[in-house]
Scaffold this motif. Sequence first.
Motif, short mmCIF file in Angstrom:
data_model
loop_
_atom_site.label_atom_id
_atom_site.label_comp_id
_atom_site.label_asym_id
_atom_site.label_seq_id
_atom_site.Cartn_x
_atom_site.Cartn_y
_atom_site.Cartn_z
N SER A 286 -34.65 -10.17 -11.72
CA SER A 286 -36.09 -9.98 -11.93
C SER A 286 -36.87 -9.80 -10.63
O SER A 286 -38.08 -9.61 -10.67
CB SER A 286 -36.68 -11.18 -12.68
OG SER A 286 -36.14 -11.27 -13.97
N GLU B 107 -42.09 -21.55 -14.28
CA GLU B 107 -42.56 -20.69 -13.20
C GLU B 107 -41.39 -20.27 -12.31
O GLU B 107 -41.32 -19.14 -11.85
CB GLU B 107 -43.61 -21.43 -12.37
CG GLU B 107 -44.08 -20.69 -11.12
CD GLU B 107 -44.73 -19.35 -11.42
OE1 GLU B 107 -44.71 -18.47 -10.53
OE2 GLU B 107 -45.24 -19.15 -12.55
N HIS C 196 -39.08 -6.72 -10.25
CA HIS C 196 -40.25 -6.79 -11.12
C HIS C 196 -41.33 -7.64 -10.45
O HIS C 196 -42.51 -7.26 -10.41
CB HIS C 196 -39.86 -7.37 -12.48
CG HIS C 196 -41.02 -7.57 -13.41
ND1 HIS C 196 -41.57 -6.54 -14.13
CD2 HIS C 196 -41.75 -8.67 -13.71
CE1 HIS C 196 -42.57 -6.98 -14.84
NE2 HIS C 196 -42.70 -8.28 -14.62
N THR C 197 -40.92 -8.80 -9.92
CA THR C 197 -41.86 -9.67 -9.23
C THR C 197 -42.44 -8.99 -7.99
O THR C 197 -43.65 -9.05 -7.74
CB THR C 197 -41.17 -10.98 -8.83
OG1 THR C 197 -40.63 -11.60 -10.00
CG2 THR C 197 -42.13 -11.93 -8.14
N ARG D 261 -45.08 -6.49 -8.96
CA ARG D 261 -46.33 -7.14 -9.37
C ARG D 261 -47.08 -7.72 -8.17
O ARG D 261 -48.31 -7.82 -8.18
CB ARG D 261 -46.04 -8.25 -10.38
CG ARG D 261 -45.57 -7.74 -11.73
CD ARG D 261 -45.28 -8.90 -12.66
NE ARG D 261 -46.50 -9.67 -12.92
CZ ARG D 261 -47.18 -9.63 -14.06
NH1 ARG D 261 -46.77 -8.82 -15.03
NH2 ARG D 261 -48.24 -10.37 -14.24
N GLU D 262 -46.33 -8.09 -7.13
CA GLU D 262 -46.97 -8.65 -5.93
C GLU D 262 -47.39 -7.57 -4.94
O GLU D 262 -47.87 -7.89 -3.84
CB GLU D 262 -46.01 -9.65 -5.25
CG GLU D 262 -45.77 -10.89 -6.10
CD GLU D 262 -44.85 -11.89 -5.42
OE1 GLU D 262 -44.40 -11.61 -4.28
OE2 GLU D 262 -44.58 -12.96 -6.02
N ASP E 54 -38.40 -7.91 -16.88
CA ASP E 54 -39.64 -8.63 -17.11
C ASP E 54 -39.29 -9.81 -18.01
O ASP E 54 -38.92 -9.63 -19.17
CB ASP E 54 -40.66 -7.72 -17.78
CG ASP E 54 -42.01 -8.40 -17.97
OD1 ASP E 54 -42.08 -9.62 -17.75
OD2 ASP E 54 -42.95 -7.71 -18.36
N ARG F 243 -38.68 -17.07 -12.90
CA ARG F 243 -38.89 -15.68 -12.48
C ARG F 243 -38.06 -15.34 -11.25
O ARG F 243 -37.81 -14.17 -10.96
CB ARG F 243 -40.37 -15.46 -12.14
CG ARG F 243 -40.80 -16.21 -10.90
CD ARG F 243 -42.21 -15.92 -10.44
NE ARG F 243 -42.52 -16.71 -9.26
CZ ARG F 243 -42.14 -16.38 -8.03
NH1 ARG F 243 -41.45 -15.28 -7.83
NH2 ARG F 243 -42.44 -17.16 -7.01
#
Length: 383
Positions: free
Chosen positions: A227, A219, A230-231, A234-235, A208, A222
């Motif tokens: 990562s 932006e 993690h992305t 979240r998506e 994160d 990420r």
Amino acid sequence: MPALKSFLSVLSLVGWTVACAHHGDGAVVPEHKRAELLEKWDQKWAFSGIASFAHLRSVKCLVEPDERYDIAIIGAPLHAAVTYRPGARFGPRAIRATSARQIPGNSYNVRAGINPDRSWAKIIDCSDIPITPFDNGLAERQMYEAFLELGSRKVVNVPPKRDKSIGARHPKLVTLGGDHSVGLPALHQIYQKPITVLHFDIHLDTWDLVRFPAYWQSEQSRFNHGSFFHTASREGLICNSTSAHAGLRTRLIGVNASDYTKLSPEQGFTRQPVYLSIDIDVLDPATAPGTGIPEPGGWTTREFTRVLRGLEKLNLVGADIVEVSPAYDNEGETTALAAAQVVFEVITSLVKSGVAEDLGRGYARSDGGLAQVRSGQLTKDEL
């Protein structure tokens, strides 16, 4: 007379040119002649030919919208999202080169009881995504669009054993990386909903970024090879209650194991569509030195092959094999060679999972396996 000879020579040259043009412009070769040519010249040797993966038919699928397939190899030559050693953009080329020992006619996999290239599935090499080296944001977009296009085509053959499963009418893409960030756009193209991921890696790849110094962030920061999970989580691309890591041996951030212990439990995945994400650094550097962030203490190729063979009954819907960095490989190209073998095992399992017959595991079931059990050479668990 000299003028006449010159005129006749010109006529002869024109006639030869027209004949050659006609021959090369849609002339039909008689069937018996074509059969003779195929018999005479259509042999493959491991050391010859253009370097497609395992001598498969190579097509630039992104510019051939009518090309269909059941399983496709696709190269993603990106290394601009690494945090340590670069070079993985040359991984797809290296893996293809070392796959040359795999010839469709010679690819019977004894443990699986199947030749994946001579079964129900049409398998081709779809070449590489032409990823820009200048702009990571643009590179990410190119991969999103390419994976979506390639993963949205209709299959040629529905697998007999899984004709009603969730992935039966979707082609399976096996991606050759490139760094591990290619896994994020690859996951997007599957079903646009959470799926189980089995992640083989040294590292968690679930950083994160807010836990890192935030002064110089953007932006785009990420999007990196540490990562992307993690992305993806979240998506809403990863099913957090069923996904699992394997092969971890990295150092963690901070003063405790919270980076690992806060992760979701590792159970319940066998009934879900499963995506395999394989970082070649899960192998020990003695076996696979050619990678971006090597760590001692990993699996051997034999151990990892055995793990992969245990996954063949899962509903596999795609895979990536990433982080092969040939600049750090040895003269024997053992890293790329191991990656090519991993691709072969993954394709075998993709094909076998769709075969109607219940084919054997190990060196059993079809010819002599039971005799080996009785003689003590194999245990029943190894079948």
